[in-house]
Design a protein around this motif. Structure first.
Motif, PDB file in Angstrom:
ATOM      1  N   VAL A 450     -10.050   6.140  -0.974  1.00  0.00           N
ATOM      2  CA  VAL A 450      -9.216   4.961  -1.227  1.00  0.00           C
ATOM      3  C   VAL A 450     -10.077   3.764  -1.628  1.00  0.00           C
ATOM      4  N   THR A 451     -11.153   3.527  -0.894  1.00  0.00           N
ATOM      5  CA  THR A 451     -12.011   2.371  -1.162  1.00  0.00           C
ATOM      6  C   THR A 451     -12.679   2.469  -2.532  1.00  0.00           C
ATOM      7  N   LEU A 452     -13.268   3.621  -2.841  1.00  0.00           N
ATOM      8  CA  LEU A 452     -13.964   3.798  -4.116  1.00  0.00           C
ATOM      9  C   LEU A 452     -12.996   3.964  -5.277  1.00  0.00           C
ATOM     10  N   GLY A 453     -11.782   4.451  -4.991  1.00  0.00           N
ATOM     11  CA  GLY A 453     -10.811   4.654  -6.052  1.00  0.00           C
ATOM     12  C   GLY A 453     -10.070   3.390  -6.437  1.00  0.00           C
ATOM     13  N   PHE A 454      -9.594   2.619  -5.448  1.00  0.00           N
ATOM     14  CA  PHE A 454      -8.810   1.414  -5.732  1.00  0.00           C
ATOM     15  C   PHE A 454      -9.688   0.183  -5.962  1.00  0.00           C
ATOM     16  N   LYS A 455     -10.758   0.045  -5.182  1.00  0.00           N
ATOM     17  CA  LYS A 455     -11.772  -0.994  -5.354  1.00  0.00           C
ATOM     18  C   LYS A 455     -11.309  -2.424  -5.078  1.00  0.00           C
ATOM     19  N   ASP A 456     -10.039  -2.672  -4.918  1.00  0.00           N
ATOM     20  CA  ASP A 456      -9.583  -4.033  -4.603  1.00  0.00           C
ATOM     21  C   ASP A 456      -8.456  -3.961  -3.587  1.00  0.00           C
ATOM     22  N   THR A 457      -8.237  -5.084  -2.914  1.00  0.00           N
ATOM     23  CA  THR A 457      -7.272  -5.101  -1.816  1.00  0.00           C
ATOM     24  C   THR A 457      -5.831  -5.175  -2.283  1.00  0.00           C
ATOM     25  N   THR A 458      -5.590  -5.530  -3.533  1.00  0.00           N
ATOM     26  CA  THR A 458      -4.213  -5.694  -4.000  1.00  0.00           C
ATOM     27  C   THR A 458      -3.467  -4.368  -3.987  1.00  0.00           C
ATOM     28  N   ARG A 459      -4.030  -3.352  -4.634  1.00  0.00           N
ATOM     29  CA  ARG A 459      -3.352  -2.056  -4.679  1.00  0.00           C
ATOM     30  C   ARG A 459      -3.370  -1.359  -3.314  1.00  0.00           C
ATOM     31  N   ILE A 460      -4.451  -1.558  -2.555  1.00  0.00           N
ATOM     32  CA  ILE A 460      -4.470  -1.000  -1.199  1.00  0.00           C
ATOM     33  C   ILE A 460      -3.378  -1.658  -0.357  1.00  0.00           C
ATOM     34  N   GLY A 461      -3.186  -2.983  -0.568  1.00  0.00           N
ATOM     35  CA  GLY A 461      -2.131  -3.696   0.149  1.00  0.00           C
ATOM     36  C   GLY A 461      -0.753  -3.159  -0.171  1.00  0.00           C
ATOM     37  N   ASN A 462      -0.513  -2.781  -1.439  1.00  0.00           N
ATOM     38  CA  ASN A 462       0.770  -2.185  -1.813  1.00  0.00           C
ATOM     39  C   ASN A 462       1.016  -0.889  -1.055  1.00  0.00           C
ATOM     40  N   ALA A 463      -0.040  -0.072  -0.949  1.00  0.00           N
ATOM     41  CA  ALA A 463       0.074   1.187  -0.209  1.00  0.00           C
ATOM     42  C   ALA A 463       0.264   0.926   1.285  1.00  0.00           C
ATOM     43  N   TYR A 464      -0.476  -0.040   1.789  1.00  0.00           N
ATOM     44  CA  TYR A 464      -0.453  -0.366   3.214  1.00  0.00           C
ATOM     45  C   TYR A 464       0.936  -0.817   3.656  1.00  0.00           C
ATOM     46  N   GLY A 465       1.566  -1.642   2.806  1.00  0.00           N
ATOM     47  CA  GLY A 465       2.883  -2.172   3.152  1.00  0.00           C
ATOM     48  C   GLY A 465       3.908  -1.080   3.368  1.00  0.00           C
ATOM     49  N   ILE A 466       3.890  -0.053   2.520  1.00  0.00           N
ATOM     50  CA  ILE A 466       4.850   1.048   2.659  1.00  0.00           C
ATOM     51  C   ILE A 466       4.651   1.771   3.986  1.00  0.00           C
ATOM     52  N   ALA A 467       3.403   2.076   4.337  1.00  0.00           N
ATOM     53  CA  ALA A 467       3.124   2.777   5.595  1.00  0.00           C
ATOM     54  C   ALA A 467       3.596   1.962   6.793  1.00  0.00           C
TER      55      ALA A 467
END
Length: 758
Positions: A450-467
Motif C-alpha cells: 500500500v505504501t509503495l503503491g499509493f505513495k500519498d495519503t490522499t488515496r490511502i485516506g479514501n481506502a481507509y474511510g471505507i474500512a
C-alpha cells in the motif's frame, strides 16, 4: 445433511439415568435427568456449575478509583493512537481541491465537531461500551452475546451444561417485550438470518484487519511527510522509502510482544495530546477565535448549500477524524468501561477538539497551506520536537491496530472462521496480548504494498474511510439487535438511535463509496479476499462436523468393539482428539480396524469454543464416562472462550488427568442411596480406577490425531468440487496442522488418516 443432535435422546432412552440426592461430603449440585454431552455416555449431573453466575466483569465495576485512573492512563497509550493521529491528515484529505470559500472551513469544522461528539462520544462511550461481553469488546463480542441469547450458531453443539458456566449468563430485565421475543424467534427459525449474521461478523472482522494494513501506512507516511517543511531536498519518493523502512522495523519487533505497550506508549500519546491540544488552543487565540461559531450547525447547511455534491464527496475526508474509534470498544477487555470513558472524556476528546479548532483558525488566515495543515500550523520552535513526537505517535497508532488485528483473528479462530494459525501469547501477565507469525508477515507485505503503491495519503485516506465506516455501520446493526432482544430498550430510544447515528453513518458510507475508483476499492478487495478464505474454511468445517455427527459410533457398536477378543489393551493413556462434541467420531472405528490395540485409559478430547470471552479452569473440562464401565473410556469436552489461552501441552495433560480423577471421585456421591456394602464396593472400585489412571499416566501419554482428508462426494456439482477438493485442501496443506496449534509433541503423536466424502 443437517442433523439435529437432540433426536438421539428419544432414540436411546436407556442411556438417560435418573437423578440422585447429593452427598453430604460434596457441594450440593443441581441434578438433571438428561446428559447433553452425549446420549451415549452415563449421566453425571452437575459436573460444571458449582460456581455462581456472577459475570466476570462485575469485579472490574467495583475497582477503586486508583485502579481506574491507572487503567485510564494505560488506555491512552493503547486505545487512542489511531484517532489521536487523525489531525495529521483530516483537513488535507477533506479539501483535496483547495479551499474555495473561507466559510467552508467553518462548515467542515462543524462537521468534525458533531461527528466526534455523536460517534466516538455518544455512540461508543455511552452505548456500545455497554454491550461488552463480560468485559470484552469487538465485533465477535457482539456476535457472542447474540449467540448466547438466541440459538443462531450454525453448528449444533449447544449443551445444557454450557449455560452453567459463570460467564455464560446474561443479566436480563424481567419484563419480556413482544418485539424482543418476536425478533428472537425469527432469527432462530431462519437459516438465512443465521448465515447473514455470521457473514456480517466476517465482514466486520475483515474490515478491522484492513484497518491493520491501512493505519500503519497512512499514519507513518503522514508523520514522516512533515520533514518536507524543513528541507527542500526531501522528495516524496524518499519519504515513501523512509516510511517503508520504519514499517519493516515495526513489524519485525512484533515477535518480542506488546506487554509493555501500555506503560511505554502511554507517555508518548499523553505528550502528543498535550501538544496538539496546546498548539490548537494557541492557534485558536492567535489566528481567529471566531471559529468557535462552528458549534452552530447552520454552517454545515451553508457548506452543503454552497458546494452541493462536492460537499458530500468531502465527507470521505471528514470521516477520517474518527478513525480508530472502534478501538474504544475492541480494546475494552484490557481495561474497564469506566477507565475508557474517563480517558476519552477527559483526555482524547478535549485534545482533539482543540486541535481541529486550532487548525481551522490557522486555515482561515492561510487557505493556501491546506495540503500540509498540521505541520504548517506548528509554531517554529516546536517544529522538530513535534515532528519527533508525531513519528512516535504514528508508530504507536500502528502498533495498536496491529495488536488489535492479532486479537480479532484469535477470536475468529474460535468460531472456525479463519484457517489454523499459531497464536503466541507474548505476556504471562496480560492474557489478551498475542502474536501471530503468519499474519504479521502478511500484514507487513500488505502495508509495504500500500505504501509503495499509493505513495500519498490522499488515496490511502479514501481506502481507509471505507474500512472505518463499514465497521461502524456493522457495529450499529448488531447494537440495534442487542437493544431490541437483550436490553429490551424503549422503541423511541431505538428509533432515535437509528435516525441520528445510523443515518449519519449511512451518509458517510455513501460518500466514501463514491471514491471507490480512487483507492476505495482496496479495503473492499482486501475484505473480499479475506472473506473468501474465511467462508471456505468455515463452510467445509461445518460440512465435516455434520458428516461426523451423522456417522458417529453408536453405543451398541462401541459395545461390540469392546467385546472383540482381538482387541489388545496396552499400558498408557491415549488422548484421541476430535472436533465432534456430540459422540464418538467414525475415525475411531477406522483406527481400531487397522491397529487393534487400545491404551489402558482412553479419553476422547474435543475442543469447543463457547460464545463467551473466558472459561475458568474449574469449569473448562466436562467429562463423561462411556459405557461399558470396564473399558476405562471417557469423553472430555475442553471448553474455551474466545480470549482464553490454549496452554502448553505438558500443563494441559497434567490438568486434564487431575480433572479426570476428580470426575471419577465425584461419581461416588450419587450412589449414597445404595446399601453400605454396595457403596463400600463402589468406593473400592473408584480407588482402583484412580490407580489405573495414575498408572496409565506414569506409563506415558499417546496423542492420537484424526487426519481427515476431505473430498467432494461423487456426483457433486462443480462449485462444491472446487470448494472442497481444491480451495479448502489447498489452504489446509499450506497452513499449520492441529498438532502445531495445540503444541502436541511429535514424539508422542500418532496420526490416524481417513477420507470423508462430503
Amino acid at each position: 445433511m443437517e442433523v439435529d443432535p437432540t433426536t438421539d435422546n428419544n432414540r436411546f432412552p436407556d442411556f438417560q439415568e435418573s437423578s440422585y440426592e447429593s452427598s453430604p461430603n460434596l457441594p450440593e449440585r443441581k441434578l438433571r435427568r438428561n446428559d447433553s454431552l452425549d446420549v451415549e455416555s452415563r449421566t453425571v449431573p452437575g459436573a460444571a456449575g458449582a460456581h455462581g453466575h456472577k459475570a466476570a466483569g462485575t469485579a472490574a465495576a467495583t475497582a477503586s478509583w486508583g485502579v481506574i485512573l491507572h487503567l485510564a492512563f494505560q488506555s491512552v497509550g493503547i486505545v487512542y493512537g489511531d484517532i489521536g493521529t487523525s489531525p495529521l491528515y483530516v483537513y488535507a484529505s477533506t479539501f483535496i481541491d483547495g479551499i474555495k470559500h473561507n466559510d467552508d472551513i467553518l462548515g467542515v469544522l462543524s462537521l468534525i465537531l458533531y461527528t466526534l461528539t455523536l460517534i466516538p462520544l455518544v455512540k461508543y462511550v455511552f452505548f456500545v461500551l455497554q454491550a461488552n461481553d463480560n468485559g470484552e469488546g469487538g465485533t465477535f463480542a457482539l456476535y457472542s452475546l447474540l449467540c448466547r441469547y438466541a440459538k443462531i450458531g450454525l453448528i449444533p453443539s449447544e449443551q445444557v451444561e454450557d449455560q452453567e458456566v459463570s460467564n455464560f449468563q446474561l443479566e436480563l430485565p424481567n419484563n419480556r417485550l413482544k418485539m424482543a421475543s418476536c425478533l428472537k424467534s425469527k432469527l432462530e427459525n431462519s437459516r438465512a438470518a443465521k448465515i447473514f449474521l455470521l457473514f456480517a461478523t466476517m465482514l466486520g472482522t475483515s474490515m478491522v484487519i484492513g484497518d491493520g494494513v491501512l493505519t500503519p501506512s497512512i499514519s507513518v507516511l503522514s508523520a514522516v511527510g512533515g520533514i518536507k517543511n524543513a528541507t527542500s531536498t526531501m522528495t516524496q519518493d524518499k519519504i515513501v522509502w523512509i516510511s517503508a523502512a520504519i514499517l519493516v522495523c515495526l513489524f519485525m519487533v512484533q515477535r518480542f510482544g506488546t506487554h509493555k505497550v501500555g506503560y511505554s506508549f502511554a507517555p508518548i500519546i499523553c505528550i502528543w495530546f498535550a501538544l496538539i491540544g496546546g498548539i490548537g488552543f494557541y492557534n485558536f487565540l492567535k489566528f481567529d477565535p471566531s471559529v468557535i461559531k462552528a458549534v452552530n450547525p447552520k454552517y454545515i447547511f451553508d457548506y452543503f448549500k454552497r458546494n452541493k455534491k462536492d460537499a458530500w464527496i468531502s465527507l470521505g475526508g471528514v470521516v477520517l477524524a474518527i478513525t480508530g474509534t472502534e478501538a474504544l470498544f475492541a480494546d475494552v477487555g484490557h481495561f474497564t468501561v469506566m477507565s475508557i470513558r474517563l480517558s476519552m472524556c477527559c483526555v482524547a476528546y478535549p485534545a482533539l477538539v482543540s486541535a481541529y479548532v486550532g487548525q481551522a483558525a490557522f486555515l482561515r488566515k492561510h487557505n493556501d497551506l491546506v495540503s500540509d495543515t498540521f505541520f504548517s500550523s506548528i509554531p517554529g520552535p516546536l517544529y522538530w520536537p513535534m515532528f519527533v513526537v508525531a513519528v512516535l505517535a504514528s508508530i504507536v497508532a500502528s502498533q495498536a491496530m496491529i495488536s488489535g488485528t492479532f486479537s480479532i483473528i484469535q477470536q475468529s479462530l474460535s468460531y472456525a472462521c479463519f484457517p489454523r494459525v499459531k497464536v503466541v501469547h507474548t505476556s504471562s501477565k496480560y492474557e489478551g496480548q498475542v502474536y501471530i507469525p503468519e499474519v504479521n508477515y502478511l500484514l507487513m507485505l500488505a502495508c509495504l504494498g500500500v505504501t509503495l503503491g499509493f505513495k500519498d495519503t490522499t488515496r490511502i485516506g479514501n481506502a481507509y474511510g471505507i474500512a472505518v465506516v463499514f465497521v461502524m455501520a456493522l457495529t450499529s446493526s448488531f447494537l440495534v439487535l442487542i437493544m431490541i432482544m437483550i436490553w429490551k430498550s424503549h422503541i423511541l430510544v431505538i428509533i432515535s438511535y437509528v435516525l441520528t447515528i445510523g443515518l449519519l453513518e449511512l451518509l458517510y458510507l455513501s460518500s466514501v463509496l463514491y471514491k471507490f475508483d480512487q483507492g476505495g476499492y482496496l479495503p473492499l478487495a482486501f475484505a473480499g479476499f479475506l472473506m473468501t478464505i474465511m467462508y471456505i474454511w468455515n463452510d467445509v468445517h461445518r460440512r465435516k462436523y455434520y458428516y461426523e455427527l451423522e456417522h458417529k459410533i453408536s453405543p451398541q457398536k462401541l459395545k461390540n468393539i469392546a467385546s472383540l477378543t482381538t482387541l489388545n489393551r496396552v499400558p498408557g493413556l491415549a488422548l484421541f482428539y476430535s472436533e465432534l462434541v456430540q459422540g464418538i467420531p467414525p475415525i475411531f472405528k477406522h483406527y481400531l480396524a487397522n491397529i487393534p490395540s487400545l491404551q489402558r485409559v482412553l479419553v476422547f478430547v474435543s475442543f469447543k469454543s463457547l460464545p463467551i470471552s473466558k472459561v475458568s479452569m474449574e469449569e473448562r473440562f466436562l467429562f463423561r464416562r462411556v459405557e461399558p464401565d470396564n473399558l476405562n473410556v471417557f469423553r472430555c469436552v475442553v471448553r474455551y472462550g474466545y480470549r482464553d489461552i490454549i496452554h502448553e501441552q505438558e500443563s494441559f495433560e497434567r490438568v486434564l488427568v487431575e480433572r479426570l480423577k476428580m470426575f471419577i471421585e465425584e461419581e461416588s456421591w450419587k450412589l449414597q442411596n445404595d446399601n453400605d456394602n454396595r457403596a463400600e464396593e463402589r468406593r473400592r472400585r473408584i480407588g482402583e480406577e484412580i490407580e489405573v489412571v495414575d498408572r496409565a499416566w506414569r506409563d506415558g501419554i499417546v496423542h492420537l490425531i484424526g487426519q481427515n482428508e476431505v473430498v467432494a462426494s461423487k456426483g457433486s456439482g462443480l462449485a462444491k468440487r472446487v470448494l472442497i477438493n481444491y480451495a479448502y485442501n489447498a489452504l489446509r496443506r499450506n497452513l499449520r496442522q492441529s498438532e502445531e496449534v495445540f503444541y502436541i509433541p511429535r514424539k508422542r503423536m500418532l496420526k490416524v488418516g481417513m477420507t470423508y466424502e462430503l
